[in-house]
Design a protein around this motif. Sequence first.
Motif, mmCIF file in Angstrom:
data_model
loop_
_atom_site.group_PDB
_atom_site.id
_atom_site.type_symbol
_atom_site.label_atom_id
_atom_site.label_comp_id
_atom_site.label_asym_id
_atom_site.label_seq_id
_atom_site.Cartn_x
_atom_site.Cartn_y
_atom_site.Cartn_z
ATOM 1 N N ASN A 90 0.816 -1.211 0.000
ATOM 2 C CA ASN A 90 0.000 0.000 0.000
ATOM 3 C C ASN A 90 0.851 1.261 0.000
ATOM 4 O OD1 ASN A 90 -2.336 -1.510 0.028
ATOM 5 N ND2 ASN A 90 -2.534 -1.466 2.259
ATOM 6 N N SER A 91 2.080 1.147 0.511
ATOM 7 C CA SER A 91 2.918 2.337 0.640
ATOM 8 C C SER A 91 3.259 2.943 -0.715
ATOM 9 C CB SER A 91 4.208 1.999 1.386
ATOM 10 O OG SER A 91 5.021 1.114 0.625
ATOM 11 N N GLU A 92 3.319 2.133 -1.763
ATOM 12 C CA GLU A 92 3.684 2.646 -3.071
ATOM 13 C C GLU A 92 2.618 3.560 -3.652
ATOM 14 O OE1 GLU A 92 4.747 -0.541 -5.615
ATOM 15 O OE2 GLU A 92 6.381 -1.259 -4.322
ATOM 16 N N GLN A 93 1.421 3.506 -3.110
ATOM 17 C CA GLN A 93 0.337 4.347 -3.603
ATOM 18 C C GLN A 93 0.310 5.704 -2.921
ATOM 19 O OE1 GLN A 93 -3.247 2.083 -3.059
ATOM 20 N NE2 GLN A 93 -2.430 0.271 -4.070
ATOM 21 N N GLN A 94 1.079 5.872 -1.842
ATOM 22 C CA GLN A 94 1.077 7.112 -1.090
ATOM 23 C C GLN A 94 2.417 7.829 -1.254
ATOM 24 O OE1 GLN A 94 -1.597 8.250 0.504
ATOM 25 N NE2 GLN A 94 -2.795 6.419 0.035
ATOM 26 N N LEU B 118 16.948 14.353 -1.790
ATOM 27 C CA LEU B 118 15.969 13.642 -0.974
ATOM 28 C C LEU B 118 15.018 14.620 -0.286
ATOM 29 C CD1 LEU B 118 17.893 10.762 0.837
ATOM 30 C CD2 LEU B 118 15.964 10.522 -0.720
ATOM 31 N N LEU B 119 15.570 15.691 0.253
ATOM 32 C CA LEU B 119 14.739 16.672 0.932
ATOM 33 C C LEU B 119 13.778 17.336 -0.042
ATOM 34 C CD1 LEU B 119 14.178 18.029 3.647
ATOM 35 C CD2 LEU B 119 15.868 19.772 3.040
ATOM 36 N N PRO C 206 5.932 11.956 -9.789
ATOM 37 C CA PRO C 206 6.128 10.500 -9.713
ATOM 38 C C PRO C 206 7.577 10.073 -9.856
ATOM 39 C CG PRO C 206 4.221 11.031 -11.074
ATOM 40 C CD PRO C 206 4.912 12.329 -10.797
ATOM 41 N N ASN C 207 8.331 10.729 -10.739
ATOM 42 C CA ASN C 207 9.718 10.299 -10.943
ATOM 43 C C ASN C 207 10.580 10.561 -9.712
ATOM 44 O OD1 ASN C 207 9.413 13.076 -11.433
ATOM 45 N ND2 ASN C 207 11.293 13.149 -12.650
ATOM 46 N N GLU C 208 10.362 11.704 -9.046
ATOM 47 C CA GLU C 208 11.143 12.008 -7.849
ATOM 48 C C GLU C 208 10.729 11.126 -6.680
ATOM 49 O OE1 GLU C 208 13.893 14.279 -7.323
ATOM 50 O OE2 GLU C 208 13.790 13.690 -9.437
ATOM 51 N N GLN C 209 9.433 10.872 -6.554
ATOM 52 C CA GLN C 209 8.966 9.981 -5.501
ATOM 53 C C GLN C 209 9.483 8.557 -5.709
ATOM 54 O OE1 GLN C 209 6.711 10.079 -2.620
ATOM 55 N NE2 GLN C 209 7.389 12.210 -2.576
ATOM 56 N N ALA C 210 9.522 8.123 -6.943
ATOM 57 C CA ALA C 210 10.035 6.783 -7.232
ATOM 58 C C ALA C 210 11.524 6.701 -6.898
ATOM 59 C CB ALA C 210 9.802 6.438 -8.696
ATOM 60 N N LEU D 267 13.112 8.592 -4.686
ATOM 61 C CA LEU D 267 13.206 8.652 -3.235
ATOM 62 C C LEU D 267 12.957 7.273 -2.626
ATOM 63 C CD1 LEU D 267 11.660 11.332 -0.889
ATOM 64 C CD2 LEU D 267 11.227 8.934 -0.479
ATOM 65 N N ARG D 268 11.901 6.629 -3.075
ATOM 66 C CA ARG D 268 11.537 5.329 -2.505
ATOM 67 C C ARG D 268 12.630 4.289 -2.757
ATOM 68 N NH1 ARG D 268 6.800 3.837 -0.735
ATOM 69 N NH2 ARG D 268 5.813 5.629 -1.736
ATOM 70 N N SER D 269 13.121 4.214 -3.966
ATOM 71 C CA SER D 269 14.143 3.213 -4.284
ATOM 72 C C SER D 269 15.446 3.503 -3.547
ATOM 73 C CB SER D 269 14.388 3.182 -5.804
ATOM 74 O OG SER D 269 14.911 4.419 -6.263
ATOM 75 N N THR D 270 15.777 4.787 -3.376
ATOM 76 C CA THR D 270 16.995 5.157 -2.671
ATOM 77 C C THR D 270 16.921 4.744 -1.206
ATOM 78 O OG1 THR D 270 17.389 7.026 -4.176
ATOM 79 C CG2 THR D 270 18.492 7.086 -2.019
ATOM 80 N N VAL D 271 15.779 5.002 -0.599
ATOM 81 C CA VAL D 271 15.609 4.629 0.803
ATOM 82 C C VAL D 271 15.600 3.115 0.959
ATOM 83 C CG1 VAL D 271 14.042 4.713 2.784
ATOM 84 C CG2 VAL D 271 14.432 6.766 1.408
ATOM 85 N N GLN D 272 14.954 2.426 0.054
ATOM 86 C CA GLN D 272 14.933 0.962 0.121
ATOM 87 C C GLN D 272 16.344 0.389 0.008
ATOM 88 O OE1 GLN D 272 12.178 0.137 -3.042
ATOM 89 N NE2 GLN D 272 10.396 0.087 -1.675
ATOM 90 N N ARG D 273 17.191 1.051 -0.747
ATOM 91 C CA ARG D 273 18.558 0.567 -0.950
ATOM 92 C C ARG D 273 19.450 0.868 0.241
ATOM 93 N NH1 ARG D 273 22.603 2.180 -6.019
ATOM 94 N NH2 ARG D 273 24.358 0.853 -5.377
ATOM 95 N N TYR D 274 19.325 2.077 0.815
ATOM 96 C CA TYR D 274 20.281 2.510 1.821
ATOM 97 C C TYR D 274 19.715 2.641 3.237
ATOM 98 C CZ TYR D 274 23.141 3.907 -2.197
ATOM 99 O OH TYR D 274 23.880 3.913 -3.360
ATOM 100 N N GLY D 275 18.406 2.769 3.379
ATOM 101 C CA GLY D 275 17.854 3.129 4.678
ATOM 102 C C GLY D 275 17.199 2.034 5.476
ATOM 103 N N LEU D 276 16.796 0.949 4.828
ATOM 104 C CA LEU D 276 16.016 -0.063 5.540
ATOM 105 C C LEU D 276 16.854 -0.902 6.499
ATOM 106 C CD1 LEU D 276 13.524 -1.345 2.806
ATOM 107 C CD2 LEU D 276 13.370 0.635 4.326
ATOM 108 N N GLU D 277 17.962 -1.418 6.015
ATOM 109 C CA GLU D 277 18.767 -2.316 6.853
ATOM 110 C C GLU D 277 19.272 -1.643 8.125
ATOM 111 O OE1 GLU D 277 22.710 -5.225 6.586
ATOM 112 O OE2 GLU D 277 21.776 -4.448 4.753
ATOM 113 N N PRO D 278 19.838 -0.420 8.054
ATOM 114 C CA PRO D 278 20.285 0.204 9.309
ATOM 115 C C PRO D 278 19.131 0.531 10.259
ATOM 116 C CG PRO D 278 20.552 1.717 7.455
ATOM 117 C CD PRO D 278 20.242 0.382 6.876
ATOM 118 N N THR D 279 17.953 0.824 9.710
ATOM 119 C CA THR D 279 16.800 1.071 10.579
ATOM 120 C C THR D 279 16.360 -0.213 11.264
ATOM 121 O OG1 THR D 279 16.058 2.889 9.153
ATOM 122 C CG2 THR D 279 14.443 1.958 10.675
ATOM 123 N N GLN D 280 16.378 -1.328 10.539
ATOM 124 C CA GLN D 280 16.052 -2.611 11.146
ATOM 125 C C GLN D 280 17.035 -2.953 12.260
ATOM 126 O OE1 GLN D 280 16.209 -4.847 7.522
ATOM 127 N NE2 GLN D 280 14.004 -4.713 7.150
#
Length: 310
Positions: free
Chosen positions: A219-223, A244-245, A253-257, A259-272
């Motif tokens: 659902n997050s991809e729709q927001q 990013l800011l 859509p292109n900037e949001q896409a 942003l999302r891919s960048t965070v998925q690549r660099y931000g998820l693992e350290p947050t976990q």
Amino acid sequence: MMLTALPSWLLADVDHIVQIIRERTSARAAVISIAGSQLLTAKREPIHAALVLLAAQFGTYRRERVQHAAAAAELIYAATQTHDALVDEGERRRGQHRTGTWEHPVALMVGDYLFALAAGEMALSPDARVINFYSQAVMRITEGTLMPPPPLFPLEQGCQQHFTRIRDTHAALYGAACRAGGACAGASTEQIEALGVFGEELGLALRLTQELHMFTTSNSEQQPITTMSLPLIFAAAQTDHARLLAALDTAAPNEQAWLRSTVQRYGLEPTQSEVRRIISQAHKMLEHLPAHAGRDLLAQLSVAVAHQSI
């Protein structure tokens, strides 16, 4: 669903708390219906009420002694979420402030009304400290909400300010709920404090899992992503933080896409990793509590939060 692992008798007591809230609000249906999306929806578990009941296991547990503190926690949560409609994160991030009349006066009034209902429940609690626990939490929530969002860069400063903010806006009520439950059951001062710290750590970890879900659920991809989060802060340390800011303030859509891919690549693992560290800290607080079925249930709840971050 985090509460499904709880024993049936405790879930029955949670349902009893939900019924109390419905009884309190049924006579004010015209008012409460406006905030219906924030109060005991099917999508949200009454986790604060459950924590009050769980913390009350460390003493003499009687539902009638703890039920009002549990109901108050849920009403406070609903009130703060209703008031959130008054705060525009984008405006605060850009250093802009609203002037003139409130844009959402109905949300303001309904939130105040829910706070008043919560105060009535607190007054019925058998331990006067409950009022102090919750009032301190509400003050922290208000102060944290009015804080400016943290910077994306540098990393250390962004993380520190983000943790401070979400400890106040999200974790404070979890800690207050645990303290209130312990107090109503007659737990010792040391046990009440250990329960409170555990609750805050749990609340912090839970909020971080919610931030992760902004980038991982279908659902997050729709927001569009418009709010600051720890995954964003970690990602900014590895890539173009200025872009990013800027992407946070656009629906392109292109900037949001990107942003999302960048965070998925660099931000998820350290947050976990941060979620696992915080859950470990919460477990250490349980070591200050006596060996008891209630302690095992709190540990199970924290493990469920950790699993949500995966």
